[in-house]
Design an enzyme around this catalytic site. Structure first.
Site, short mmCIF file in Angstrom:
data_model
loop_
_atom_site.label_atom_id
_atom_site.label_comp_id
_atom_site.label_asym_id
_atom_site.label_seq_id
_atom_site.Cartn_x
_atom_site.Cartn_y
_atom_site.Cartn_z
N LEU A 202 -1.38 -4.06 -0.91
CA LEU A 202 -2.52 -3.25 -0.53
C LEU A 202 -3.15 -3.91 0.69
O LEU A 202 -3.21 -5.15 0.76
CB LEU A 202 -3.56 -3.15 -1.65
N ASP A 203 -3.61 -3.11 1.64
CA ASP A 203 -4.28 -3.68 2.81
C ASP A 203 -5.50 -4.46 2.38
O ASP A 203 -6.13 -4.17 1.35
CB ASP A 203 -4.69 -2.58 3.79
N ARG A 204 -5.87 -5.43 3.18
CA ARG A 204 -7.01 -6.29 2.85
C ARG A 204 -8.29 -5.49 2.61
O ARG A 204 -9.05 -5.77 1.69
CB ARG A 204 -7.23 -7.30 3.99
#
Length: 498
Positions: free
Chosen positions: A263-265
């Protein structure tokens, strides 16, 4: 604990012949090359000594209790070579091939998930600390031996010495019940995987981390990733979720949870980790098969073993209330090579492009110019949802300044009260800004959240397959996971619906 004995013989093992023999080069070799050179050169004479099993092998031995011997490093005498070998545990066909099982759960193949194991796969499974490239070179140089089960003998002392001839084995040769693989003894000198430094949390941070758990069983652990927390470590990253999970979400397991997707930050939501090496392989295969098996031509025929639903707040509104996005994406380098971004490829035949498919539907529209979307990715490309919303639908996600900076410049700031700052001295766990980021603020956080996920019950599948190889996986029940929205998205929802 049984001690394993090591005997080094001054005898020389047979050197490989033919074009596969390595030629010495004057330049400095790396560690893998040096070890490989030693594996094919005469072994140095040494006296009898003792050695201990590497950590990775001890963990393997405890995980696969079906191994019929406690001694893994033994003296092996080939009638011709008289060499000393590094011995792997006997192969047992009840050991599950995680990759094959994952494919079967995804409906992409019908291979037997229990017995589909080659010699290469068995070595890599037993020796996770050895690079795949090194193991492949050993097979190519014919430095890997096998003893079939009909030649094996046992010893009450746990140390086994044989006079039988060892036969060469190819990487793709299938393993049979009881077969043992022998590697050059010099592979022991390859350093074990460097242990990551443990993360140290105070009681409040540890309690916060445990509160993120959504689901846990013998095979997987699922957390609700907060926005702003990186999934993986790197330069300048102090606390990543994988390192924190390795320290505080391991519980009584000897191995740490392993990441199987990303998952993106700045995004949030459901993040699944495998609790064992085998379950992680199964999950890796499930996520990979979901992407490789999807195309716009055969969507109706896909067995949707893995389903994900994201919620996103976007600027503007799509022309249609629901639809299917199916376009190729490619990576481009910007800022003189300092950064990169993903964009829609004009030509699907471009070598670097990857097909990406997303289903979407409108959940709620507001008169303020915002729309709530439900996004269901059928592939797992980098920044897929963000690019599809910004470049295909023309509605960038709120808080996505990488792909929607122009829309944010034109975005009208909603009137309302800004949340009060935390009292002086009050600290949020891991420095996260969990109380900020709604659309009332000048720079809202990314409004992208993995809200629902349906995936095969890996724990149940492993249990049934280990009991019976004839178990019908098609009737296996799925797990349905749900993660509540983060606070900044809840506030934005309440604002737009008030």
């Amino acid at each position: 604990m049984t001690k394993s004995l090591l005997v080094l013989n001054p005898h020389t093992p047979p050197k490989p012949s033919g074009p596969s023999s390595p030629n010495p080069k004057p330049h400095k070799m790396n560690l893998s090359s040096a070890l490989l050179r030693r594996a094919v050169q005469p072994f140095a004479a040494a006296s009898r000594g003792s050695t201990t099993l590497p950590l990775a092998f001890r963990e393997f031995q405890s995980q696969y209790s079906t191994a019929t011997t406690d001694a893994v490093v033994t003296e092996r005498k080939d009638e011709k070579s008289k060499g000393t070998w590094f011995t792997l545990p006997p192969f047992n066909n009840s050991t599950v091939d995680g990759a094959a099982l994952g494919k079967e759960l995804s409906g992409q193949c019908s291979d037997d998930a229990v017995t589909a194991t080659t010699a290469l796969k068995w070595v890599l499974r037993c020796c996770p600390q050895l690079p795949r490239s090194l193991v492949q070179k050993l097979f190519r140089l014919r430095q890997v031996r096998r003893e079939s089960s009909d030649l094996a003998t046992s010893s009450d002392l746990g140390v086994r010495t044989h006079e039988h001839k060892l036969t060469r084995v190819a990487a793709k040769d299938p393993m049979n019940l009881g077969d043992q693989i022998f590697l050059p003894i010099t592979v022991q000198e390859f350093p074990s995987e460097t242990k990551k430094p443990e993360c140290f949390c105070d009681e409040e941070e540890m309690e916060f981390l445990r509160s993120l758990e959504l689901y846990k069983d013998s095979a997987i652990i699922v957390v609700n990733k907060p926005p702003g927390m990186p999934v993986q470590g790197g330069a300048g990253i102090r606390n990543s979720l994988d390192e924190l999970a390795a320290s505080y979400l391991r519980y009584d397991y000897t191995e740490p949870p392993r990441l199987v997707h990303r998952l993106d930050r700045d995004s949030s939501g459901i993040l699944v980790m495998g609790r064992t090496q085998t379950s992680a392989r199964v999950l890796h295969s499930i996520f990979r098969e979901k992407t490789s098996g999807a195309s716009s031509d055969d969507l109706q025929n896909i067995k949707r073993a893995l389903q994900r639903k994201y919620w996103a707040l976007v600027i503007g509104s799509p022309r249609r209330s629901k639809g299917l996005i199916s376009v190729p994406l490619k990576k481009v380098i910007v800022d003189d090579g300092k950064s990169e971004r993903i964009t829609v490829a004009d030509d699907a035949q471009v070598m670097s492009s990857q097909h990406a498919i997303t289903e979407y539907r409108v959940i709620e529209s507001s008169c303020s110019g915002y729309t709530w979307l439900e996004l269901s990715p059928l592939t797992g490309r980098k920044h897929q949802l963000r690019v599809h919303c910004a470049e295909v639908l023309g509605t960038p996600i709120v808080g996505d300044y990488k792909y929607g900076w122009q829309a944010h410049r034109k975005m009208k700031h909603l009137p309302g009260s800004i949340p009060e700052k935390l009292p002086k001295g009050k600290r949020l766990p891991f420095g996260l800004e969990l109380e900020k980021g709604s659309i009332l603020e000048k720079q809202p956080l990314l409004h992208l959240h993995c809200k629902e996920m349906v995936l095969p019950n890996v724990s149940s599948a492993l249990h049934h397959v280990q009991l019976s190889s004839d178990f019908d996986l098609s009737g296996l029940e799925s797990l349905k996971l749900t993660a509540p929205l983060p606070s900044h998205m809840v506030k934005s929802w309440n604002i737009l619906n008030s």
